[in-house]
Design a protein around this motif. Sequence first.
Motif, PDB file in Angstrom:
ATOM      1  N   GLU A 399      -0.517   6.750   3.497  1.00 29.49           N
ATOM      2  CA  GLU A 399      -0.248   5.693   4.473  1.00 29.49           C
ATOM      3  C   GLU A 399      -1.541   5.015   4.925  1.00 29.49           C
ATOM      4  N   GLU A 400      -2.621   5.790   5.020  1.00 35.86           N
ATOM      5  CA  GLU A 400      -3.909   5.210   5.407  1.00 35.86           C
ATOM      6  C   GLU A 400      -4.428   4.237   4.360  1.00 35.86           C
ATOM      7  N   MET A 401      -4.029   4.435   3.107  1.00 36.75           N
ATOM      8  CA  MET A 401      -4.507   3.567   2.031  1.00 36.75           C
ATOM      9  C   MET A 401      -3.770   2.221   1.982  1.00 36.75           C
ATOM     10  N   TRP A 414       9.385   0.519   6.585  1.00 37.59           N
ATOM     11  CA  TRP A 414      10.327   1.478   5.989  1.00 37.59           C
ATOM     12  C   TRP A 414      10.082   1.620   4.490  1.00 37.59           C
ATOM     13  N   LEU A 415       9.878   0.494   3.809  1.00 37.09           N
ATOM     14  CA  LEU A 415       9.673   0.541   2.371  1.00 37.09           C
ATOM     15  C   LEU A 415       8.383   1.278   2.023  1.00 37.09           C
ATOM     16  N   VAL A 416       7.322   1.009   2.781  1.00 31.35           N
ATOM     17  CA  VAL A 416       6.055   1.696   2.538  1.00 31.35           C
ATOM     18  C   VAL A 416       6.205   3.190   2.773  1.00 31.35           C
ATOM     19  N   SER A 417       6.856   3.553   3.875  1.00 32.83           N
ATOM     20  CA  SER A 417       7.045   4.976   4.186  1.00 32.83           C
ATOM     21  C   SER A 417       7.859   5.666   3.110  1.00 32.83           C
ATOM     22  N   MET A 418       8.903   5.006   2.629  1.00 33.37           N
ATOM     23  CA  MET A 418       9.732   5.600   1.591  1.00 33.37           C
ATOM     24  C   MET A 418       8.921   5.853   0.323  1.00 33.37           C
ATOM     25  N   CYS A 419       8.094   4.875  -0.048  1.00 30.44           N
ATOM     26  CA  CYS A 419       7.295   5.021  -1.276  1.00 30.44           C
ATOM     27  C   CYS A 419       6.229   6.102  -1.118  1.00 30.44           C
ATOM     28  N   THR A 420       5.550   6.134   0.040  1.00 27.77           N
ATOM     29  CA  THR A 420       4.489   7.131   0.219  1.00 27.77           C
ATOM     30  C   THR A 420       5.068   8.536   0.303  1.00 27.77           C
ATOM     31  N   VAL A 421       6.197   8.700   0.978  1.00 27.40           N
ATOM     32  CA  VAL A 421       6.826  10.022   1.053  1.00 27.40           C
ATOM     33  C   VAL A 421       7.272  10.474  -0.332  1.00 27.40           C
TER      34      VAL A 421
END
Length: 824
Positions: A399-401, A414-421
């Motif tokens: 997430e920091e990246m 939401w989309l970023v969180s889903m991809c990083t998780v």
Amino acid sequence: MRPDSQIQWTAYPALLMAGAFAFGITGASVIRSDSLLLWLGGAGSGIAMFAGMQWWDQTRLVTLGPLGSVLAIVLVVGCAGGARHAMYQTPSPRSLAPAAEARTDAVTVEGTVVDAPERTDEATRFVLRVDTLAGNRGRAAVDGRVRVTLMPSPWADVTRPFPRLRQGDLSRLRGSLQQPPGLRNPGGFDYGAYLSRRGICCTLYVDDPDHVTVLGSRRGAIQNALVSVRAHIRRHIDQHVRSVGGRAVLRALLLGDRSHITDAQRDRFAKTGLMHLLAVSGLHVFLVGMVLYTLLRPLLMRFRLRWHVVEIVRAVLTIVVLGFYMLLTGGRPSVVRAVIMAALLIGGIVFQRSAPPLNTLGVAALVLLALRPSMLFDVGFQLSMAAVAGIVTLNPRFEEMVPERYRDSEAGNWLVSMCTVSAAAILGTGPVLLYHFGWVSAAGLVLNVVGIPCTGLALSSAIVAVSIGHVWALGAASFGSAADLFLQGLLATSRYGAAWFSWAGVRMPVPDVWILGAVGALLIAVAQWPRPRLRWRWAIVGVALATMSVWGSVIGQKTGPALDVVFFDVGQGDAALLKTSSGQHVLVDTGPRSPSGAAAEFTVLPFLKRWGIRELDLVVVSHSDGDHLGGLPTLLREVSVGRVVHNGRSTDTELYEETRDLLRREGVPDRAVHRGDTLQSGPSIHVRAVGPLSSRDDGGAGNDASVVLRVEYGGVDILLPGDIEVDAERDLVRMYGKQLRSHIVKVPHHGSETSSTPDFVQSVGRVEETHAVVSVGRNAQYGMPNDEVLQRWKRQGEHVHSTATGGSVWMRTDGKDVWRVRWK
């Protein structure tokens, strides 16, 4: 003041203790000692060391006493893990396992159904805790858990339904008691180890409904509630969810029952990295428990209770519901882990104490391993722990990246969180998947964006439908239809994902522990990115491990191009794969087929899948007997086949006609082979037919009509003679004589007394150089292999290997030397 490194040692005490406990379990499994004295002595040494460190710390101004105290505690906890595993593995004096070894006839057992039976159209399966064994010599009290399969005999003229058993029923069963088979083929499934890790010692097969009797019930109040709730859920799923696939997935999501999910669906979910969505885990616990926990607060506040009372009541109610849900779904490791972590999180809120996620993960691991130490070696446990550890440690770094501009909106966030998780979970579980399955899919990184919302919405809708089913039928039907719609989206995601992204991933057929260790070290380095010193230390460790792997392969012996010859353990039959380093694959015979299925489905296909073999260049069927032809229809349906050759003799059997129809429908060319034909030729391998006899000599059929192959790889010769007998052997000796000498030979006709004549054995054998392989079933069916035949090969000086003793025989040659590959 303590140094920074020491602070890191004690930052996550529960995780550290869980690691020590797991290390002790591993040590006990390696040492294989059931004695507690070793572990008690180690624990005593740790306690003495702890006392010494405390004294040292009190008598000196600057010491390493605190660090020594931590190491002493680790030693004590590790020895506790070893002692717990030794206790768990110690068999009961009344163990049922010896009875499975000694008995070959049917036995009668009495016991209690432990779990919820899984019912399919073909069979019913459950675990029975046996307390009584009955036989010709009377009754005996025993201890043991048995995996029971109720399935009508495939040879029965009329099939009748079995009595319907439920969890907690006291039952009497009569059937065939056996020890489960272990790992018999590379890439296969170790069923024996799988059951052993769950405390199950034997399998029991019952094929007659008259051999099943319900004697009563031993259910308590909780088990009665579980049985009633399961029946209620199944009834409303069947009533309100229309599609068969949707009902199957919902049973998996709500009850942990995956028995109705087809093999094709499982394969698609596995290929696309979506398999975790079918396993009850943190997502499901969150929807069932945490949503309830949130909704309870405004409801309880209406009663004008104090804040602290409200928090305690909703915490207790939520934990009770989660515990019941854990029992409802069978108490799988992922569910237990999620429930424990949720309980600790809720407890932290109530008592206003923060609980670091890694510490809660450590507590969950400690509880699970203390209850069942063998769970450490269970793939489900390892994947569950690795996934959570990956999400907790790697997701913040990812997430920091991500630049802030991609997180401005709620949808973008939401989309970023889903991809990083998803990325964190994939990387966290990657080493485990590569070690156990040789494949990790990267498609989940994209497909989880669709799959997780579909699963969450389907599960939420289904919970509402089941909850209001008795009160509001129309509303239940509406929510059931909505759940079915979302489930169709999930199934479509797996289906199209498997078609479009099945190539996306990393394959490692043979686990390289150095590379896996390097990957693990580099992942830790990423997790420690804010701490430069630790980051670079772990990065150096990762590079060093990768270097060890590279140099190990460079200086290792026999690492160049090679030919692998794998004689599969297909029972009473033949199947051998020739696999070259250049990607050529020739399968000689395909094993038998029985009413329960083709052996190739559980032997050849798993190997092809693990090693990423999608096409067989050539399939040779030595003759049309069922134990050689039986697996070909299955292979034609599952993999691409370049061409098929056979002996040209037709037979009037259903299997033969089915195979001919499939060949025509799939457009696979086939032809009859004749002596002298070259079947496969390349820069390194040459396959030539030296048999069969002509139709005039043989009468047109029989074992002597088998295709006989001569394979040349460099200076190494291999002979695959099918099921030839005396006449064909005499013909080969007369025609080729000493030219038959081979380094690897499959013993003709499974070691039958009608084959392996002295002249043939003498012509084929190279003194102390020939490896003779007997492909035969266990239990010496049909008197094969014949003892005199085996002694004849051994007297010639050959190394004799049998698939009946240790499973598949894997031979490898570099064109000069021949050696056996130890694949277990």
